[in-house]
Write an enzyme that holds these catalytic residues in place. Structure first.
Site, PDB file in Angstrom:
ATOM      1  N   TYR A  25       9.507  19.552 -33.359  1.00  0.00           N
ATOM      2  CA  TYR A  25      10.261  19.564 -34.615  1.00  0.00           C
ATOM      3  C   TYR A  25       9.483  18.838 -35.709  1.00  0.00           C
ATOM      4  O   TYR A  25       9.363  19.337 -36.838  1.00  0.00           O
ATOM      5  CB  TYR A  25      11.618  18.909 -34.391  1.00  0.00           C
ATOM      6  N   SER A  54      12.466  17.689 -43.477  1.00  0.00           N
ATOM      7  CA  SER A  54      13.413  16.854 -42.747  1.00  0.00           C
ATOM      8  C   SER A  54      12.996  15.400 -42.878  1.00  0.00           C
ATOM      9  O   SER A  54      11.872  15.094 -43.317  1.00  0.00           O
ATOM     10  CB  SER A  54      13.429  17.257 -41.265  1.00  0.00           C
TER      11      SER A  54
END
Length: 282
Positions: A155, A142
């Site tokens: 995350y 990401s």
């Protein structure tokens, strides 16, 4: 992997977003598909879309954090398709909370899917991929695997781990028939923010603001467009695939100024929400 026709591609996290759109593009390229997700309704919807295109497709109801299920997964794929050439570890979830107030159970839940799902996929499919004349592993990190962002510790931890794991795998498989790519999408209009776990330190109003902020940030990058960029990167055997101008910017900024890049997200949030305090939570 320049040639995808008559190849077998495995894609996880296909119920929506990039996973669904990539599956459709791969089918249009002539690949056979084994698609997987824990969301049965979304999995069936993607299966129906892919089946219309033609080619062989199998669907697998699967929790990527389940080690035993993931160990069985490649056996099922080989039994149905006889080969596997492309593995896309795409499944992922999100948690939003601070380190101080966050729940460790949420940390374990997310790491099980976003990190261990990738590890299991690579570990258990790799022996089969090495048997092919050409193969490719694609792991979804990401933009948060490039930069740490406040309230995204869980995350970011998983996505940084995916990045480190993938870059190590690239080194280990150098000279083999298996290419490896690490993908860093920026903001893409998927359901990940809407379905994220928001915990103690975020009230309902803050949650709504964060979801709206994500929608505003991602309005220019659709899953269809992101999937096209990803497919191009796969065909070009790119080791790092950056999706979106925000991802390219953060990649440059973190390399040029690793100690001071944290001000970049706040700059964007002030531009989008000049009269609100939303940016103070990130």
């Amino acid at each position: 992997m320049k040639q995808l026709k008559n190849r077998v591609a495995v894609v996880t996290g296909v119920a929506s977003g990039i996973g669904r759109e990539l599956s459709i593009l791969l089918a249009k390229e002539g690949a056979d598909l084994a698609i997987a997700d824990i969301n049965e309704e979304g999995l069936k919807a993607t299966y129906n879309e892919v089946e219309k295109i033609g080619g062989k497709v199998s669907m697998h109801l699967l929790d990527v954090s389940d080690r035993a299920a993931m160990e069985q997964f490649p056996r099922d794929v080989i039994e149905i398709h006889q080969h596997v050439h492309l593995l896309v570890n795409n499944a992922g979830v999100a948690v939003t909370d601070t380190v101080l107030n966050g729940d460790l159970k949420d940390f374990e839940w997310l790491m099980g899917i976003n990190f261990w799902g990738v590890v299991y996929g690579c570990k258990f499919f790799l022996p089969y991929l090495l048997k092919e004349d050409e193969a490719h592993i694609v792991n979804l990190s990401s933009i948060f695997g490039l930069a740490g962002v406040s309230s995204q510790a869980v995350y970011c931890s998983a996505k940084f781990a995916v990045r480190g794991f993938t870059e190590t795998l690239i080194a280990e498989l150098k000279g083999s028939n298996v290419r490896v790519s690490c993908v860093h999408p920026g903001g893409v209009t998927t359901n990940i923010a809407k379905n994220a776990r928001f915990k103690k330190s975020f009230n309902c109003e803050q949650r709504e603001e964060m979801v709206n902020l994500f929608a505003k940030l991602t309005q220019f990058m659709s899953p269809q467009k992101a999937a096209k960029i990803l497919l191009k990167g796969i065909k070009g055997n790119k080791r790092r695939i950056l999706i979106g101008p925000d991802s390219r910017l953060i990649s440059v900024v973190t390399r040029l100024s690793p100690s001071y890049y944290h001000g970049v997200p706040r700059f964007f949030f002030r531009m989008l929400y000049p009269d609100k305090n939303t940016y103070k939570t990130v």
